[in-house]
Design a protein around this motif. Structure first.
Motif, PDB file in Angstrom:
ATOM      1  N   ASP A 113      14.319  22.578  22.454  1.00 22.56           N
ATOM      2  CA  ASP A 113      15.419  22.642  21.435  1.00 22.56           C
ATOM      3  C   ASP A 113      16.597  22.213  22.593  1.00 22.56           C
ATOM      4  O   ASP A 113      17.620  23.270  22.229  1.00 22.56           O
ATOM      5  CB  ASP A 113      15.130  24.752  21.526  1.00 22.56           C
ATOM      6  CG  ASP A 113      15.021  25.391  22.672  1.00 22.56           C
ATOM      7  OD1 ASP A 113      15.171  25.121  23.769  1.00 22.56           O
ATOM      8  OD2 ASP A 113      14.798  26.495  22.743  1.00 22.56           O
ATOM      9  N   LEU A 114      16.597  21.210  22.556  1.00 20.40           N
ATOM     10  CA  LEU A 114      17.634  20.970  23.216  1.00 20.40           C
ATOM     11  C   LEU A 114      18.100  19.717  23.224  1.00 20.40           C
ATOM     12  O   LEU A 114      17.251  18.705  22.212  1.00 20.40           O
ATOM     13  CB  LEU A 114      17.716  20.312  25.022  1.00 20.40           C
ATOM     14  CG  LEU A 114      17.232  21.568  25.891  1.00 20.40           C
ATOM     15  CD1 LEU A 114      16.893  21.309  27.333  1.00 20.40           C
ATOM     16  CD2 LEU A 114      18.479  22.379  25.690  1.00 20.40           C
ATOM     17  N   PRO A 115      19.093  18.646  22.941  1.00 16.54           N
ATOM     18  CA  PRO A 115      19.795  17.394  22.928  1.00 16.54           C
ATOM     19  C   PRO A 115      19.128  16.720  23.581  1.00 16.54           C
ATOM     20  O   PRO A 115      18.849  17.155  24.705  1.00 16.54           O
ATOM     21  CB  PRO A 115      21.213  18.063  22.913  1.00 16.54           C
ATOM     22  CG  PRO A 115      21.833  19.126  23.101  1.00 16.54           C
ATOM     23  CD  PRO A 115      20.441  20.000  23.860  1.00 16.54           C
ATOM     24  N   ALA A 116      19.329  15.151  22.798  1.00 20.21           N
ATOM     25  CA  ALA A 116      18.219  14.490  23.741  1.00 20.21           C
ATOM     26  C   ALA A 116      19.622  13.925  25.268  1.00 20.21           C
ATOM     27  O   ALA A 116      19.085  13.201  25.708  1.00 20.21           O
ATOM     28  CB  ALA A 116      18.233  13.388  22.699  1.00 20.21           C
ATOM     29  N   THR A 117      20.633  13.875  24.837  1.00 20.12           N
ATOM     30  CA  THR A 117      21.703  13.919  25.800  1.00 20.12           C
ATOM     31  C   THR A 117      21.816  14.796  26.740  1.00 20.12           C
ATOM     32  O   THR A 117      22.118  15.485  28.779  1.00 20.12           O
ATOM     33  CB  THR A 117      23.216  13.457  25.477  1.00 20.12           C
ATOM     34  OG1 THR A 117      23.277  15.286  24.550  1.00 20.12           O
ATOM     35  CG2 THR A 117      23.479  12.520  24.302  1.00 20.12           C
ATOM     36  N   SER A 118      21.228  15.830  27.095  1.00 23.27           N
ATOM     37  CA  SER A 118      21.181  16.199  28.108  1.00 23.27           C
ATOM     38  C   SER A 118      19.613  15.653  29.336  1.00 23.27           C
ATOM     39  O   SER A 118      19.568  14.812  29.382  1.00 23.27           O
ATOM     40  CB  SER A 118      19.405  18.098  27.877  1.00 23.27           C
ATOM     41  OG  SER A 118      20.361  18.634  27.041  1.00 23.27           O
ATOM     42  N   SER A 119      20.249  16.359  30.466  1.00 27.15           N
ATOM     43  CA  SER A 119      19.945  15.797  31.440  1.00 27.15           C
ATOM     44  C   SER A 119      18.353  15.891  32.002  1.00 27.15           C
ATOM     45  O   SER A 119      17.928  17.045  31.385  1.00 27.15           O
ATOM     46  CB  SER A 119      20.526  16.246  33.031  1.00 27.15           C
ATOM     47  OG  SER A 119      19.964  17.453  32.858  1.00 27.15           O
ATOM     48  N   LEU A 120      17.665  15.088  32.714  1.00 28.07           N
ATOM     49  CA  LEU A 120      16.149  15.162  32.627  1.00 28.07           C
ATOM     50  C   LEU A 120      15.813  16.939  33.237  1.00 28.07           C
ATOM     51  O   LEU A 120      14.309  16.618  33.171  1.00 28.07           O
ATOM     52  CB  LEU A 120      15.658  13.880  33.381  1.00 28.07           C
ATOM     53  CG  LEU A 120      13.748  14.094  33.573  1.00 28.07           C
ATOM     54  CD1 LEU A 120      13.329  13.518  32.829  1.00 28.07           C
ATOM     55  CD2 LEU A 120      13.710  12.741  34.937  1.00 28.07           C
ATOM     56  N   GLU A 121      16.576  16.722  34.182  1.00 31.37           N
ATOM     57  CA  GLU A 121      16.772  18.147  34.568  1.00 31.37           C
ATOM     58  C   GLU A 121      16.352  19.785  33.759  1.00 31.37           C
ATOM     59  O   GLU A 121      15.945  20.588  33.857  1.00 31.37           O
ATOM     60  CB  GLU A 121      17.384  17.768  36.556  1.00 31.37           C
ATOM     61  CG  GLU A 121      17.602  17.280  37.284  1.00 31.37           C
ATOM     62  CD  GLU A 121      17.301  15.446  37.312  1.00 31.37           C
ATOM     63  OE1 GLU A 121      18.260  15.785  36.040  1.00 31.37           O
ATOM     64  OE2 GLU A 121      17.550  15.061  38.268  1.00 31.37           O
ATOM     65  N   GLU A 122      17.938  19.459  33.877  1.00 23.54           N
ATOM     66  CA  GLU A 122      17.642  20.661  32.219  1.00 23.54           C
ATOM     67  C   GLU A 122      16.387  20.345  30.703  1.00 23.54           C
ATOM     68  O   GLU A 122      15.749  21.459  31.352  1.00 23.54           O
ATOM     69  CB  GLU A 122      19.544  20.455  31.292  1.00 23.54           C
ATOM     70  CG  GLU A 122      20.098  21.023  32.263  1.00 23.54           C
ATOM     71  CD  GLU A 122      21.555  20.284  31.308  1.00 23.54           C
ATOM     72  OE1 GLU A 122      22.192  21.544  31.509  1.00 23.54           O
ATOM     73  OE2 GLU A 122      21.763  19.184  30.926  1.00 23.54           O
ATOM     74  N   ILE A 137       0.817  19.793  20.469  1.00 23.49           N
ATOM     75  CA  ILE A 137       1.688  18.702  20.378  1.00 23.49           C
ATOM     76  C   ILE A 137       3.036  18.764  20.333  1.00 23.49           C
ATOM     77  O   ILE A 137       3.276  20.640  20.911  1.00 23.49           O
ATOM     78  CB  ILE A 137       2.193  18.903  18.673  1.00 23.49           C
ATOM     79  CG1 ILE A 137       0.814  18.000  17.856  1.00 23.49           C
ATOM     80  CG2 ILE A 137       3.253  17.655  18.311  1.00 23.49           C
ATOM     81  CD1 ILE A 137       0.459  16.700  18.456  1.00 23.49           C
ATOM     82  N   VAL A 138       3.669  17.722  21.570  1.00 23.68           N
ATOM     83  CA  VAL A 138       5.190  18.437  22.185  1.00 23.68           C
ATOM     84  C   VAL A 138       5.681  18.004  21.792  1.00 23.68           C
ATOM     85  O   VAL A 138       5.969  16.083  21.455  1.00 23.68           O
ATOM     86  CB  VAL A 138       5.244  17.968  23.416  1.00 23.68           C
ATOM     87  CG1 VAL A 138       6.590  18.909  24.315  1.00 23.68           C
ATOM     88  CG2 VAL A 138       3.755  19.320  24.145  1.00 23.68           C
ATOM     89  N   LEU A 139       7.625  18.250  20.658  1.00 20.93           N
ATOM     90  CA  LEU A 139       8.058  17.550  20.599  1.00 20.93           C
ATOM     91  C   LEU A 139       9.823  17.624  20.717  1.00 20.93           C
ATOM     92  O   LEU A 139      10.204  18.774  21.306  1.00 20.93           O
ATOM     93  CB  LEU A 139       8.431  17.930  18.950  1.00 20.93           C
ATOM     94  CG  LEU A 139       7.190  18.367  17.713  1.00 20.93           C
ATOM     95  CD1 LEU A 139       7.629  18.723  17.049  1.00 20.93           C
ATOM     96  CD2 LEU A 139       6.356  17.053  17.119  1.00 20.93           C
ATOM     97  N   VAL A 140      10.097  16.170  21.383  1.00 19.09           N
ATOM     98  CA  VAL A 140      10.990  16.030  22.628  1.00 19.09           C
ATOM     99  C   VAL A 140      11.901  14.811  21.311  1.00 19.09           C
ATOM    100  O   VAL A 140      12.278  14.089  21.570  1.00 19.09           O
ATOM    101  CB  VAL A 140      10.895  15.269  23.306  1.00 19.09           C
ATOM    102  CG1 VAL A 140      12.110  15.772  24.585  1.00 19.09           C
ATOM    103  CG2 VAL A 140       9.417  15.974  24.248  1.00 19.09           C
ATOM    104  N   PRO A 141      13.461  15.686  20.953  1.00 24.03           N
ATOM    105  CA  PRO A 141      14.033  15.513  19.731  1.00 24.03           C
ATOM    106  C   PRO A 141      14.958  14.458  20.639  1.00 24.03           C
ATOM    107  O   PRO A 141      15.245  14.266  21.839  1.00 24.03           O
ATOM    108  CB  PRO A 141      15.044  16.977  19.360  1.00 24.03           C
ATOM    109  CG  PRO A 141      14.629  18.297  19.279  1.00 24.03           C
ATOM    110  CD  PRO A 141      13.486  17.756  21.465  1.00 24.03           C
ATOM    111  N   GLY A 142      15.110  13.604  19.576  1.00 31.88           N
ATOM    112  CA  GLY A 142      15.703  11.963  20.519  1.00 31.88           C
ATOM    113  C   GLY A 142      15.082  10.874  21.255  1.00 31.88           C
ATOM    114  O   GLY A 142      15.594  10.481  21.049  1.00 31.88           O
TER     115      GLY A 142
END
Length: 679
Positions: free
Chosen positions: A300-309, A347-352
């Protein structure tokens, strides 16, 4: 024996329907035909039902994949049917209706085909049909879409009672060509195979047109800022960084192979407002959620979040997912329910970024992803004309933990020793590396065939099997970026890497005074430096996965034995041999074992020997080149030639589990060279 004409028509129809994903999903649905043959015992005609058996896929269905039952006996089961509370007993009763030897096991849907009064019957899972079947007002929409030509059947778990229901509905609606099964799919029938197929396609295509013409333009809502797809290069770079971490989380209960999908269908769904609420509802069609689990994990994070986040949040969400799944199990389990099979997401969904799907092997992981794409299409269709309303969670549990489903799982063959593992083998286009790749694949491994020669890598991978089993990558092991790229390809293809074999090499045979600095540098760049670079990249992936792993060095008895005219090769092999010890000491805390294999000269099939090394070594020993293998054999204690498959056997022995507590070891595979005994 000649194939019955109705069976031939059935198989051809099944293959056509099953080859188009708009009609049904992989291994989904079933088809049947009825006809008469001569009973070999009585000589009298006997009416038979041919129906797709349990498992298998319509697109590739063959006659041996059909269950064959006597129709009179199958229909006589109606008289002994004990009622819906005991309908599972009827599956065992199907065995007493079988005709002849061989054939597939009857599936749970056999009653639907046998009890419906039609020569040919299709039961399919088209996205358009399931969209109507899962719409909140699906019954009214079915009437609006088809009139009285297609009839609504309320949700009922597949089984004998559903077969009775459909048979009764057909009898009561002689004008009908088929039905929409609430929450599930479609069934169609016909007096001929052609008529049945035409009716199946009519239902599917009419539903497609209805959803398109009547549906809303943006059924998933508007785009959420920050959840839009990243540019392709950035998207796939982030996916490759996340893949080993996500795979490790999804393998908490048992090892899984991964698959990555970033198709437009997936990315558009992940960017929309309704992603979270629709994903939480889960899939509906039994074929879907048996592959995808009751619901996906959604970052539930934006695609622009850092890899660590993203990584930190995924770990938190995974822990919550496991708690939720255990609670789901506890809400619905009864005293006779099978044990919980595992609480990790499929199933793992990662926005962006895209979708990661998981399974016991690559095909299972890939198909799980394909099923979730089907589910997205279903949700879009249902939301376009109504609202998506899948079957109740309790019903999903009844199917997921069905005793019949558990029995089917128990009948599955025992996994191969290295099942669910992923290997990258360097220099795998020929010789020792190719033999290792082939042996690992035969033992259940997904193999990345890495070689400097792109054509050799592609050929070797194709010989092993489909891309569900092996993929080729072109890599120069002296190039850091090419090595990193090869691992990115590996993790995007299979989710991660568990086993790496440092096999790439070359050999320069010259006396000391003729060995140039260029010779020395080339020899060390490919093998000493190359092995270091490959092992470093492998360790990064394995540490991210937290699943342990194996790194194997194909060293040489020349790392121990001092032969003439061999300074550059022997020294770099000694370097590799000590890398094994150094890395075993360093990586043990991560569960990564590092071991080596020391072959003697492997002449047959060797790219090194064919490339001039053989001629030079033969000249050193004063034997004809074609007799070099035999010469090497005669100097061993066992008097046997070492072949590529012997080295592959050692790699298997080191990695298959029986030596789970062994690291820092070198295994000689030299038929016994006393001067190379390890001390």
């Amino acid at each position: 024996m000649t194939t019955h004409s109705e069976v031939q028509a059935l198989l051809e129809r099944s293959n056509r329907l099953g080859s188009d994903p708009r009609n049904t999903n992989y291994a989904g649905g079933n088809t049947s035909a009825k006809g008469s043959e001569t009973d070999p015992v009585t000589g009298a005609p006997v009416d038979l039902l041919w129906v797709k058996g349990s498992g298998g896929d319509l697109g590739t269905l063959r006659e041996q994949g059909l269950a064959v039952l006597r129709l009179d006996r199958m229909r006589a089961l109606v008289d002994v049917y004990p009622g819906v509370e005991r309908e599972d007993e009827m599956v065992a009763a199907f065995d007493f209706c079988l005709h002849g030897k061989g054939g597939a096991a009857p599936s749970i849907d056999t009653a639907m085909h046998g009890l419906v009064d039609a020569t040919h019957v299709d039961h399919l899972h088209p996205d358009s049909g399931i969209a109507l079947a899962t719409a909140a007002d699906g019954e009214a929409l079915t009437k609006e879409c088809f009139g009285d030509r297609v009839v609504w059947v309320p949700w009922r778990r597949p089984g004998f009672q559903l077969g009775l229901d459909i048979a009764a509905i057909k009898a009561a609606n002689p004008q009908a060509i088929g039905c929409i099964l609430g929450g599930h799919g479609i069934t169609a029938w016909g007096s001929s195979s052609a008529e049945c197929e035409a009716r199946s396609l009519e239902i599917i295509q009419t539903a497609e047109r209805f959803l398109t013409e009547r549906g809303a333009d943006e059924p998933f809502g508007g785009v959420v800022s920050g959840f839009e797809p990243l540019p392709e290069d950035a998207r796939r770079e982030r996916a490759a960084a996340l893949a080993p971490i996500v795979r490790g989380l999804a393998s908490t209960d048992k090892p899984q192979v991964g698959h990555f999908t970033d198709s437009d269908v997936v990315l558009k769904f992940l960017a929309r407002e309704k992603l979270a609420p629709l994903a939480a509802l889960g899939t509906s069609c039994p074929d879907h959620f048996l592959r995808t689990k009751v619901r996906p994990l959604v970052l539930d994070l934006p695609a622009t979040s850092s890899l660590e986040e993203s990584v930190d949040r995924l770990k938190d969400l995974h822990a919550a997912y496991r708690e939720d799944y255990e609670a789901y199990y506890n809400r619905h389990a009864t005293a006779d329910s099978p044990p919980m099979r595992g609480a990790d997401p499929a199933i793992v969904l990662v926005p962006g970024i895209g979708m990661f799907s998981f399974g016991k092997d690559k095909q299972t992981a890939r198909v799980a992803g394909e099923f979730y794409v089907n589910a997205i299409n279903v949700m879009r269709g249902a939301e376009a004309v109504s609202s998506y309303a899948p079957i109740a969670e309790s019903e999903k549990f009844r199917i997921e933990y069905w005793a019949l489903e558990e029995a089917k799982l128990q009948r599955m063959p025992k996994p191969k020793p290295l099942a669910s593992r992923v290997a990258l083998v360097t220099g795998a286009g020929s010789g020792i590396g190719k033999a290792i790749a082939q042996r690992l694949a035969a033992e259940g491994v997904c193999v990345v065939v890495a070689d400097l020669n792109a054509e050799a890598a592609a050929t070797a991978a194709a010989e092993i099997g489909s891309t569900d089993v092996a993929i080729p990558v072109t890599v120069d092991v002296t190039d850091e970026e090419q090595i990193a790229a090869s691992f990115r390809e590996a993790v995007l293809a299979f989710g991660g890497v568990d086993l790496v074999v440092n096999n790439a090499g070359l050999s320069i045979s010259k006396p000391l005074l003729e060995t140039t600095v260029a010779d020395w540098d080339l020899q060390h760049d490919v093998m000493a430096r190359g092995s270091f670079l490959v092992s470093r990249e492998a360790a990064r992936v394995m540490i991210d996965q937290q699943l342990g792993g194996d790194i194997i060095y194909i060293a040489s008895k020349n790392g121990v034995f001092a032969g003439p005219n061999n300074i550059a090769y022997g020294a770099t092999k000694a370097d590799q041999a000590h890398q094994v010890r150094l890395l075993a000491a360093e990586l043990g805390e991560h569960g990564i074992r590092v071991n080596g294999v020391n072959p003697d000269g492997v002449v047959r099939g060797s790219g090194i020997f064919a490339g001039g090394w053989g001629a030079k070594r033969a000249a050193v020993y004063g034997v004809p080149e074609e007799e070099l293998g035999a010469f090497y054999a005669q100097r061993t204690l066992l008097k046997q030639e070492v072949l590529p498959e012997h080295v592959a056997n050692a790699v298997f022995a080191l990695t298959a589990g029986d030596l789970s507590h062994t690291t820092g070891l070198h295994i000689p595979v030299d038929a016994g060279v006393a001067a190379a005994f390890l001390r």
